[in-house]
Structure formats: C-alpha cells, structure tokens
Motif scaffolding. Structure first.
Motif, PDB file in Angstrom:
ATOM      1  N   GLY A 267       0.794  -1.228   0.000  1.00 53.56           N
ATOM      2  CA  GLY A 267       0.000   0.000   0.000  1.00 53.56           C
ATOM      3  C   GLY A 267       0.824   1.274   0.000  1.00 53.56           C
ATOM      4  N   GLU A 268       2.121   1.166  -0.265  1.00 51.08           N
ATOM      5  CA  GLU A 268       2.984   2.344  -0.280  1.00 51.08           C
ATOM      6  C   GLU A 268       2.959   3.067  -1.620  1.00 51.08           C
ATOM      7  OE1 GLU A 268       6.782   0.827   0.830  1.00 51.08           O
ATOM      8  OE2 GLU A 268       6.109   0.136   2.812  1.00 51.08           O
ATOM      9  N   ILE A 269       2.477   2.397  -2.651  1.00 53.26           N
ATOM     10  CA  ILE A 269       2.334   2.978  -3.974  1.00 53.26           C
ATOM     11  C   ILE A 269       0.875   2.846  -4.394  1.00 53.26           C
ATOM     12  CG2 ILE A 269       2.888   2.611  -6.426  1.00 53.26           C
ATOM     13  CD1 ILE A 269       5.722   1.963  -5.606  1.00 53.26           C
ATOM     14  N   SER A 270       0.328   3.890  -4.991  1.00 56.56           N
ATOM     15  CA  SER A 270      -1.074   3.919  -5.387  1.00 56.56           C
ATOM     16  C   SER A 270      -1.403   2.846  -6.428  1.00 56.56           C
ATOM     17  CB  SER A 270      -1.415   5.303  -5.958  1.00 56.56           C
ATOM     18  OG  SER A 270      -2.555   5.258  -6.794  1.00 56.56           O
ATOM     19  N   TYR A 271      -2.477   2.112  -6.173  1.00 55.42           N
ATOM     20  CA  TYR A 271      -2.933   1.092  -7.117  1.00 55.42           C
ATOM     21  C   TYR A 271      -3.357   1.742  -8.431  1.00 55.42           C
ATOM     22  CZ  TYR A 271      -5.818  -2.573  -9.200  1.00 55.42           C
ATOM     23  OH  TYR A 271      -6.370  -3.493 -10.065  1.00 55.42           O
ATOM     24  N   GLU A 272      -4.063   2.886  -8.347  1.00 60.26           N
ATOM     25  CA  GLU A 272      -4.519   3.578  -9.554  1.00 60.26           C
ATOM     26  C   GLU A 272      -3.328   4.032 -10.411  1.00 60.26           C
ATOM     27  OE1 GLU A 272      -7.862   4.148  -6.599  1.00 60.26           O
ATOM     28  OE2 GLU A 272      -5.669   4.152  -6.540  1.00 60.26           O
ATOM     29  N   ARG A 273      -2.335   4.610  -9.753  1.00 59.39           N
ATOM     30  CA  ARG A 273      -1.148   5.058 -10.483  1.00 59.39           C
ATOM     31  C   ARG A 273      -0.439   3.870 -11.145  1.00 59.39           C
ATOM     32  NH1 ARG A 273       1.498   9.570 -11.996  1.00 59.39           N
ATOM     33  NH2 ARG A 273       3.392   9.180 -10.797  1.00 59.39           N
ATOM     34  N   TYR A 274      -0.341   2.759 -10.419  1.00 57.99           N
ATOM     35  CA  TYR A 274       0.351   1.587 -10.963  1.00 57.99           C
ATOM     36  C   TYR A 274      -0.427   0.995 -12.142  1.00 57.99           C
ATOM     37  CZ  TYR A 274       2.773  -2.833 -11.377  1.00 57.99           C
ATOM     38  OH  TYR A 274       3.484  -3.904 -11.876  1.00 57.99           O
ATOM     39  N   GLN A 275      -1.759   0.960 -12.041  1.00 59.00           N
ATOM     40  CA  GLN A 275      -2.566   0.454 -13.149  1.00 59.00           C
ATOM     41  C   GLN A 275      -2.356   1.288 -14.405  1.00 59.00           C
ATOM     42  OE1 GLN A 275      -3.312  -2.735 -12.203  1.00 59.00           O
ATOM     43  NE2 GLN A 275      -5.282  -2.438 -13.200  1.00 59.00           N
ATOM     44  N   ASN A 276      -2.325   2.613 -14.238  1.00 60.75           N
ATOM     45  CA  ASN A 276      -2.070   3.493 -15.380  1.00 60.75           C
ATOM     46  C   ASN A 276      -0.645   3.289 -15.915  1.00 60.75           C
ATOM     47  OD1 ASN A 276      -4.621   4.573 -15.330  1.00 60.75           O
ATOM     48  ND2 ASN A 276      -4.046   6.366 -14.136  1.00 60.75           N
ATOM     49  N   TYR A 277       0.282   3.041 -15.006  1.00 64.64           N
ATOM     50  CA  TYR A 277       1.671   2.781 -15.403  1.00 64.64           C
ATOM     51  C   TYR A 277       1.746   1.568 -16.329  1.00 64.64           C
ATOM     52  CZ  TYR A 277       6.451   0.974 -14.970  1.00 64.64           C
ATOM     53  OH  TYR A 277       7.698   0.464 -15.236  1.00 64.64           O
ATOM     54  N   THR A 278       1.062   0.489 -15.976  1.00 70.32           N
ATOM     55  CA  THR A 278       1.110  -0.722 -16.807  1.00 70.32           C
ATOM     56  C   THR A 278       0.426  -0.481 -18.155  1.00 70.32           C
ATOM     57  OG1 THR A 278      -0.905  -1.613 -15.768  1.00 70.32           O
ATOM     58  CG2 THR A 278       1.227  -2.274 -14.830  1.00 70.32           C
ATOM     59  N   ARG A 279      -0.636   0.309 -18.178  1.00 69.80           N
ATOM     60  CA  ARG A 279      -1.319   0.619 -19.446  1.00 69.80           C
ATOM     61  C   ARG A 279      -0.409   1.447 -20.353  1.00 69.80           C
ATOM     62  NH1 ARG A 279      -7.314   2.822 -18.520  1.00 69.80           N
ATOM     63  NH2 ARG A 279      -7.186   2.824 -20.809  1.00 69.80           N
ATOM     64  N   ILE A 280       0.281   2.419 -19.766  1.00 70.55           N
ATOM     65  CA  ILE A 280       1.201   3.247 -20.554  1.00 70.55           C
ATOM     66  C   ILE A 280       2.355   2.400 -21.072  1.00 70.55           C
ATOM     67  CG2 ILE A 280       2.839   5.167 -20.429  1.00 70.55           C
ATOM     68  CD1 ILE A 280       0.870   6.455 -18.386  1.00 70.55           C
ATOM     69  N   GLN A 281       2.855   1.496 -20.228  1.00 67.96           N
ATOM     70  CA  GLN A 281       3.936   0.609 -20.664  1.00 67.96           C
ATOM     71  C   GLN A 281       3.495  -0.255 -21.843  1.00 67.96           C
ATOM     72  OE1 GLN A 281       6.983   0.615 -20.229  1.00 67.96           O
ATOM     73  NE2 GLN A 281       7.678   0.788 -18.117  1.00 67.96           N
ATOM     74  N   GLU A 282       2.261  -0.728 -21.822  1.00 65.75           N
ATOM     75  CA  GLU A 282       1.744  -1.528 -22.933  1.00 65.75           C
ATOM     76  C   GLU A 282       1.699  -0.705 -24.219  1.00 65.75           C
ATOM     77  OE1 GLU A 282      -2.034  -2.928 -21.645  1.00 65.75           O
ATOM     78  OE2 GLU A 282      -1.202  -4.340 -20.167  1.00 65.75           O
ATOM     79  N   GLU A 283       1.266   0.557 -24.115  1.00 66.11           N
ATOM     80  CA  GLU A 283       1.203   1.421 -25.295  1.00 66.11           C
ATOM     81  C   GLU A 283       2.600   1.691 -25.849  1.00 66.11           C
ATOM     82  OE1 GLU A 283      -1.010   4.987 -24.582  1.00 66.11           O
ATOM     83  OE2 GLU A 283      -2.708   3.925 -23.687  1.00 66.11           O
ATOM     84  N   VAL A 284       3.568   1.955 -24.958  1.00 64.36           N
ATOM     85  CA  VAL A 284       4.928   2.245 -25.388  1.00 64.36           C
ATOM     86  C   VAL A 284       5.567   0.992 -25.998  1.00 64.36           C
ATOM     87  CG1 VAL A 284       7.245   2.867 -24.573  1.00 64.36           C
ATOM     88  CG2 VAL A 284       5.250   4.146 -23.769  1.00 64.36           C
TER      89      VAL A 284
END
Length: 293
Positions: A267-284
């Motif tokens: 819980g030290e890193i936001s789940y929402e931020r991490y979910q967006n991170y993985t989506r952006i990584q997929e696009e890149v």
C-alpha cells in the motif's frame, strides 16, 4: 531587438518586447531549415517599417518545448481535472505528468470543482498525487477556494494549463484575472465532456507577473517516442526503490524480486497510479514493436 512570441496567427507572429508588441514574419531561412517558431520562443527581431512590422531574425536556444501544442520555454504545466462533470481521467493526467518529466517541465496538479465534491473525491485523489511527490492545489471558482494559492504558484512563471475540456481551465483563469475575459463552455451531459472554447495558442501576461498559455488543449498525448525504461524512470514514487530490485533493468511488471511491486502490495504505492503505469507501458511497448517491424 529581443522579445518573446506571444501569439501566432496565419504565419504572423506577435513579439512582445520592452517597447511594445510587433507583428513579425519569420525569415525564409527558417522554412528552408525546417524550423517553425513557437509560442514562447525568445527571439531577436528587426523592425522594418513605420507601421512596426518586422522579421524574426533569430530564435534563441530553447529551455524546453512541446510539439502539441507547439510551445517553448514553459516553466510549469498545471494539470487540471475536476472531481465531477466531467469525471476524473487519471490516465490522461498520468500521461501529462510523464510528458512534463521527459520535457524538463515542472508539473503541478489542480483538482477543480471541489464545491461539487459530495464523496470526498478530491481528498482521495489528491492524496494519491501528494504521496507520489507532486504539488496539488484544490480549487473552486464558485466559492474561490484555492484561487489565491494557484495565483501564488503561477506568479513570475510561464505556465500552461492542461486537462480535458470541461474541467474549468478558462473559468480558473478568469478567476485568477477577470480582465482576461476568456470564453467558458458548458459540459455536455450526454457525453460528459466539455466544449472547446479556446481557438488558438497565446501567451497572456499576468498582473502578478509571468504568463499563462491559453491553448485549445493538449489533445491526445502521444508517448510513443519514449522507451519503456524512460517511462519506469519517470515515476517519482519508484525512485525510493531504485537499485533495490533483483534485476538492474527491472520494469516493475512481471519481474520477480521487484521492490516496486512489493511496495504496491504494502500500500505504499497507489494502485490507480500503478494500473495506469502498466497501461502506458503496454502502449509504449506496442509503439516500440511497430518501429522495429
């Protein structure tokens, strides 16, 4: 004479100098060298007639620039989203923050329309970004909450306001300085998005000092020029775990022994931020694969 391009319309650039604003054309060599002047460019000009018309002689080195919208030498981007009407689009916000990091521009987050906040959405989302290390300002143009803090953030700087249409960017600017008289648009309830009210890019001078970029919007944010490693390195909340993962080139997705994923589970890193991170990584990743096809 030196100045700053504050507006461009139909190939004519308006350059603000200490002695006034001069309409200027770009020298032909810029076209030959495929250099397009941008709003915010610091330039040298020659005034050639009594009407005050001139030519841009030189574009001075840029501190930074963005392609969409085409602007240069921006100190900060204020990423605006509303608690409702339209609903928050955090993927757009996170892409905007990535663009700022990779362009060398300081990002500030503005959560607007908090007078409509019936479920404490502002506090929830605000804490996500505060915890990640961003400056967050909470605002309402209805009861003037946070307007003074926003003015202080913009004082003496060249700022751009970005965010989906309908989040209240023009209303915020009118609250900051009423004589700007910017047009505002209603939100379409059918589509839950706003109507574009700004037609061209312009730097507007603020009485408190500094400038604000009035722009039709940043549109769809294309991050295809980034590598996956650059995306991973641009998340400030990941920096505390840098060098602690099992693999030096860890992208914090599928790799075992990843300290970022451990922090996510704790819980030290936001789940929402991490979910967006993985989506952006997929696009890149998809953009990288297209480049190598």
């Amino acid at each position: 004479m030196k100045g700053v391009i504050v507006k461009g319309v139909g190939g004519l650039y308006y350059v603000k100098t200490e002695s006034g604003v001069y309409p200027c054309r770009a020298r032909g060599r810029f076209r030959k060298d495929e250099i397009i002047p941008m709003i915010g460019d610091r330039v040298e000009i020659d005034v050639v007639n009594e009407r005050g018309e001139g030519f841009i002689k030189e574009i001075l080195p840029r501190d930074n620039f963005m392609i969409r919208p085409p602007v240069a030498n921006i100190d900060q981007v204020i990423a605006v989203f509303s608690v409702t009407n339209p609903d928050p689009n955090l993927l757009y916000v996170d892409k905007l923050l990535l663009m700022c990091h990779t362009s060398g521009i300081c990002p500030v987050i503005c959560i607007n329309k908090i007078d409509l906040d019936e479920k404490d959405v502002a506090s929830y989302y605000g804490n996500i970004y505060i915890k990640a290390g961003y400056k967050v300002v909470f605002t309402s143009t209805v009861n003037k909450t946070g307007i003074g803090e926003l003015i202080g953030t913009m004082k003496g700087k060249v700022s751009a306001m970005a965010g989906p249409s309908g989040v209240g960017k023009s209303s915020l600017l009118n609250a900051i300085q009423p004589d700007l008289n910017l047009k505002t648009g209603d939100v379409s309830y059918k589509a839950n998005r706003g109507k574009h009210t700004t037609k061209h890019v312009e730097l507007l001078e603020l009485k408190v000092g500094g400038y604000i970029l009035d722009t039709p919007g940043f549109g769809a944010i294309d991050l295809s020029f980034l590598t996956r490693a650059e995306v991973a390195a641009s998340y400030p909340e990941f920096k505390a775990y840098q060098g602690q993962c099992r693999f030096v080139d860890c992208l914090h997705i599928f790799e075992p022994g990843c300290k970022v994923k451990e922090a996510l589970q704790a819980g030290e890193i936001s789940y929402e931020r991490y979910q967006n991170y993985t989506r952006i990584q997929e696009e890149v990743k998809a953009a990288e694969e297209r480049r190598y096809d």
